[in-house]
Scaffold this active site. Structure first.
Site, short mmCIF file in Angstrom:
data_model
loop_
_atom_site.label_atom_id
_atom_site.label_comp_id
_atom_site.label_asym_id
_atom_site.label_seq_id
_atom_site.Cartn_x
_atom_site.Cartn_y
_atom_site.Cartn_z
N LYS A 179 0.87 -1.18 0.00
CA LYS A 179 0.00 0.00 0.00
C LYS A 179 0.91 1.23 0.00
O LYS A 179 1.41 1.65 1.02
CB LYS A 179 -0.90 -0.01 1.24
CG LYS A 179 -2.25 0.74 1.08
CD LYS A 179 -2.12 2.22 0.81
CE LYS A 179 -1.67 2.98 2.03
NZ LYS A 179 -1.56 4.47 1.73
N CYS A 287 13.82 10.80 6.33
CA CYS A 287 13.71 10.49 7.75
C CYS A 287 15.04 10.73 8.46
O CYS A 287 15.07 11.00 9.66
CB CYS A 287 13.24 9.07 7.97
SG CYS A 287 14.37 7.81 7.35
N GLU A 387 9.92 17.06 14.12
CA GLU A 387 10.27 16.88 12.72
C GLU A 387 9.47 17.84 11.83
O GLU A 387 8.26 18.01 12.01
CB GLU A 387 9.98 15.43 12.30
CG GLU A 387 10.44 15.07 10.93
CD GLU A 387 10.25 13.59 10.64
OE1 GLU A 387 11.16 12.98 10.04
OE2 GLU A 387 9.19 13.04 11.02
#
Length: 485
Positions: A179, A287, A387
């Site tokens: 997905k 990331c 973040e």
């Protein structure tokens, strides 16, 4: 074998492309030019996920029975096809995600390296023989695939991250439902098409396009034995909570607030090169991106002078332009998140050293953020703790190594950590004490080798690492056996 064009189709289930049950579609546009309409892609729901999981479950026994060496041959064929289609894949990544074409090519190459490493592991998926306590007995261990796995992937690396999930999942003998992010559906479809053209048996790899509804249905399906997810901390926690009631096996790679420490003896130009690459490469949408620089006060102004001069000279524009240094962020949500974070940072006491705004002049209508350096950032402010996922860098002051490590470890994340110093003792001290999974000395804090664990600590990771021999601890489970003779 007849080729199909996944751009005009929907999901890939049981070896065939098919539209979603709902008939609904999501518009996909180029973030560098929102008037460039890429296509309309299926918005899947519970029924589509059920079809895909059923197909994976039906294919599992035969795929497992092939054994890892035979399975590796299928992966090897897919790799050759992907290598032949490198330029098409790279161009699609740039068009869908926005990163520069040179970065997109590098991503395809990284995906191929990961696949190459994984294929090589086919002959090393072994256990051990060990002494038995009884006479005339052989004791041994071996691995077996866990079953059907759900693979939920983000938009920032739309080929590499799916590859580092799909390749080990299939080699281990699992069957899978992928997905991908709804912002990079065509890239995912082209990846799956390569496996289709490599004669992967129907049902072994299935693709379900869509957003939250498809992801939630995949996590909740009782026939899914494990879910590997890369994305935000909030979604990772939700997956863990939903799966806990049935002991779902999870592998969660989550957020980061990565620090690059510059000590008083660092080579500043080398540090600046690393900061530029880590903070503004791929528009900061990694990331492991360098989102904090923690610099010793004695060299702070010198570093900032060099850094700001370099950042101000960076060119922003479409990733197809070879003269561009920074492409757009992926969508309007990311654009607003970056601009709002900058505004709040200034309210908290930070100063904009350069950037800090949306760029529009001379550019197509897209999601362009000026590469931003924020100086004098308070260490407990939001911009220093959370973040951003964009080309926004926070610079904090420190007084020596101990203070730098304290600040670096003050966040809830622990993905990547970097230190610049000429002192070997201080370098190893930092490696020992930094609370991060991937550590670097005197080099950029981004990037990883296929044979090393891609892993975080604290709230950045839950479950086994990816990209390394340790990945088998997710896709397989151990058996032990004692044989008397």
């Amino acid at each position: 074998m007849r080729r199909v064009d996944p751009q005009h189709l929907g999901n890939y289930i049981a070896g065939a492309w098919r539209e979603g049950q709902s008939g609904k579609h999501r518009r996909n546009v180029n973030p560098a030019d929102i008037h460039d309409h890429i296509g309309d892609f299926t918005e899947s729901g519970v029924v589509d996920v059920e079809w895909a999981v059923d197909a994976a479950a039906e294919a599992f026994a035969d795929w497992r029975a092939r054994g890892p060496i035979a399975r590796a041959e299928v992966l090897r064929r897919a790799g050759r096809l992907l290598e032949e289609r490198r330029e098409v894949l790279a161009a699609t990544i740039t068009r869908e995600q926005g990163k520069r074409l040179v970065e997109a090519r590098a991503e395809v190459d990284r995906a191929l390296t990961i696949l190459d490493f994984t294929v090589g592991e086919a002959r090393r998926l072994n256990g051990v023989t060990t002494p038995a306590e009884d006479p005339r007995t052989v004791a041994m261990t071996f691995r077996r695939p866990i079953g059907v796995v759900g693979l939920i992937t983000p938009w920032n690396f739309p080929v590499a991250i799916p590859m580092w999930k799909v390749a080990p999942a299939l080699l281990s003998g699992c069957t899978a439902v992928l997905k991908p992010s709804p912002f990079t559906p065509l890239t995912a479809a082209l990846l799956v098409q390569a496996f289709h053209d490599a004669d992967l048996p129907p049902g072994v790899l299935n693709l379900v396009q869509g957003d939250r509804a498809a992801g939630e249905a995949l996590v909740a399906h009782p026939a899914v034995a494990g879910v590997s997810f890369t994305g935000s901390l909030a979604v990772g926690l939700a997956i863990q909570q939903v799966g806990a009631s049935r002991l779902l096996k999870t592998q969660l790679e989550l957020g980061g607030k990565n620090a690059l420490i510059v000590l008083d003896d660092a080579e500043l130009d080398r540090a600046v090169d690393a900061i530029i690459h880590g903070a503004f490469g791929q528009a900061g949408q990694r990331c492991s991106a360098t989102s904090r620089v923690i610099v010793d006060r004695t060299v702070k102004e010198d570093l900032l002078d060099r850094l700001v001069t370099r950042v101000q000279a960076m060119r922003v524009g479409p990733g197809t332009d070879p003269a561009v240094d920074v492409g757009p962020v992926v969508n309007e949500e990311r654009l607003e998140a970056c601009l709002n974070a900058i505004e709040r940072a200034v309210a908290d006491g930070a100063t904009v050293a350069c950037g800090g705004r949306r760029l529009t002049d001379g550019l197509p209508e897209g999601y362009y953020v000026a590469p931003t350096v924020l100086r004098d950032v308070p260490e407990q402010s939001e911009i220093a703790q959370e973040e951003i996922f964009g080309p926004v860098l926070a610079v904090l002051d420190c007084d020596g190594l101990d203070d730098a490590i304290r600040i670096a470890n003050s966040v809830r994340y622990g993905m990547s950590g970097t230190v610049f110093t000429k002192d070997l003792t201080r370098a190893f001290e930092a490696l020992d004490r930094l609370e991060a999974g991937m550590l670097h000395v005197n080099r950029p804090g981004v990037g990883a080798y296929a044979h090393l664990p891609h892993v975080g600590t604290k709230s950045s990771q839950y479950g086994p690492p990816e990209c390394s021999p340790q990945v088998w601890d997710f896709y397989t489970e151990w058996r032990s056996a004692c044989v008397a003779y």
